[in-house]
Write a protein that holds these residues in place. Structure first.
Motif, short mmCIF file in Angstrom:
data_model
loop_
_atom_site.label_atom_id
_atom_site.label_comp_id
_atom_site.label_asym_id
_atom_site.label_seq_id
_atom_site.Cartn_x
_atom_site.Cartn_y
_atom_site.Cartn_z
N MET A 128 26.69 100.98 1.30
CA MET A 128 27.04 102.23 1.97
C MET A 128 28.28 102.12 2.86
SD MET A 128 23.06 103.10 2.89
CE MET A 128 23.47 104.31 4.13
N HIS B 120 31.60 102.02 0.99
CA HIS B 120 32.02 103.31 0.42
C HIS B 120 32.58 104.21 1.52
CE1 HIS B 120 29.65 103.14 -3.60
NE2 HIS B 120 29.83 101.92 -3.13
N ILE B 121 31.93 104.22 2.66
CA ILE B 121 32.37 105.08 3.75
C ILE B 121 33.73 104.63 4.29
CG2 ILE B 121 31.85 105.84 6.11
CD1 ILE B 121 28.85 105.62 5.32
N SER C 244 36.44 105.55 1.73
CA SER C 244 36.73 106.99 1.73
C SER C 244 37.49 107.39 2.98
CB SER C 244 35.42 107.79 1.63
OG SER C 244 34.83 107.62 0.36
N GLU D 147 31.42 108.48 -6.96
CA GLU D 147 30.50 107.57 -6.27
C GLU D 147 29.56 106.98 -7.31
OE1 GLU D 147 30.20 106.50 -3.20
OE2 GLU D 147 31.85 107.64 -2.32
N SER E 198 21.29 106.98 -1.14
CA SER E 198 22.27 107.39 -0.14
C SER E 198 23.64 107.64 -0.75
CB SER E 198 22.38 106.33 0.96
OG SER E 198 21.19 106.25 1.70
N VAL E 199 23.99 106.86 -1.77
CA VAL E 199 25.28 107.05 -2.43
C VAL E 199 25.33 108.41 -3.12
CG1 VAL E 199 26.79 106.18 -4.26
CG2 VAL E 199 25.72 104.59 -2.67
N ARG F 117 23.76 111.08 -2.08
CA ARG F 117 23.93 112.05 -1.01
C ARG F 117 25.37 112.02 -0.48
NH1 ARG F 117 21.67 116.83 0.47
NH2 ARG F 117 22.58 117.35 2.49
N MET F 118 25.97 110.84 -0.49
CA MET F 118 27.35 110.69 -0.05
C MET F 118 28.28 111.56 -0.89
SD MET F 118 29.24 107.04 0.66
CE MET F 118 27.70 106.34 1.23
N SER G 198 27.94 115.18 0.15
CA SER G 198 28.62 115.45 1.41
C SER G 198 30.14 115.49 1.22
CB SER G 198 28.26 114.38 2.45
OG SER G 198 26.88 114.40 2.73
#
Length: 303
Positions: free
Chosen positions: A130, A133-134, A137, A154, A179-180, A182-183, A186
């Protein structure tokens, strides 16, 4: 035809597996592809695998694109910021971002409850899945949104529909992969004003280098593994999800997928591409209708 000629892509986590397959197929479609990871020919990551980013870049070149290998630890903001600065300096644009960083299989303790699972290993898994990735980005998207029709992919394991209904054998793994998804949802919201698109994409049961090693086979004789695991008959090469991403990147109407969770198998049916053997494996439907239903292994009608 080179539908991605002139496009610039970053595949974060392209040393092996899905990332390598995606980088190759983006290259085959004509893109310039920056491939990142921690393992080079002179240095291995904690993952301790032999595959390198230089090999991936060479495979991109061989496929007809331009591969550029850059060693990056995507948990290090300074390294990621420097990577994006380099892309901006050398290319002046970024059209496709593929967040595929993972490399945490060795940390998972399957079917072990959270109170018995190693906390250190579990939290490291979440950081790799997670935070990477954040961070990527955060630094890459200001460059991507300068032009319309930018695409963010993703990469995860499982569709939203499947993961919502199924426990993925570990709280940490379940959380990481869900979670990815959901990422992507978002990011889709945040990118909408800039006419850019974010999508969560999952391969099926992928014949990665690690998976082939696990069963003691190669891509050439992978069907021998069916003796040990009959349901492996539904597996696919990393190039299959690569072709899925390339199809999305070349679709002028890709915004129709914004915020969605899709699989390589579903996209193959929509875009009409095939795996290297000419098949279209539909793994996630197979898992529900055959594996979860307790039926004997039989991929007829699923590939």
């Amino acid at each position: 035809m080179k539908p991605l000629d002139g496009k610039v892509a970053l595949v974060a986590g392209a040393t092996r597996g899905a990332g390598r397959g995606i980088a190759i197929e983006l290259g085959a479609a004509g893109a310039t592809v920056y491939v990142t990871g921690r393992t080079t020919r002179t240095q291995r990551s904690e993952y301790n695998r032999p595959e390198t980013i230089e090999e991936t870049a060479e495979l991109v070149n061989h496929a007809g694109g331009r591969g550029i290998a850059v060693q990056v630890d995507h948990l290090d903001p300074d390294q990621v910021q420097a990577l994006i600065a380099r892309i901006e300096s050398e290319q002046g644009r970024l059209d496709i971002l593929v967040n595929d960083v993972w490399g945490a299989e060795y940390l998972a303790q399957w079917n072990v409850p959270v109170w018995e699972h190693s906390l250190e290993r579990g939290l490291r898994m979440l950081r790799l899945a997670m935070d990477t990735h954040i961070i990527t980005s955060h630094f890459a998207l200001p460059l991507l949104i300068r032009n319309r029709n930018g695409l963010v992919i993703e990469v995860t394991d499982g569709t939203a529909e499947y993961n919502d209904k199924n426990y993925r054998l570990s709280l940490f793994y379940d959380l990481a992969k869900t979670s990815v998804i959901r990422m992507a949802k978002s990011l889709a919201y945040e990118l909408l004003p800039y006419q850019c698109t974010a999508i969560a994409v999952t391969p099926g049961w992928m014949r990665s280098e690690l998976m082939l090693d696990h069963y003691g086979v190669t891509e050439e004789n992978w069907r021998d593994a069916v003796v040990k695991e009959p349901h492996f008959i539904i597996s696919e090469t990393p190039r299959f999800v690569g072709r899925a991403v390339a199809a999305l990147a070349g679709d002028p109407e890709v915004a129709r997928w914004n915020g969605q969770s899709v699989s390589s198998g579903k996209l193959a049916q929509v875009y009409g591409f095939y795996d290297l053997d000419g098949s279209q494996p539909d793994c996630w439907r197979y898992l529900v209708e055959v594996v979860d239903a307790g039926k004997p292994a039989n991929a007829t009608g699923y590939r």
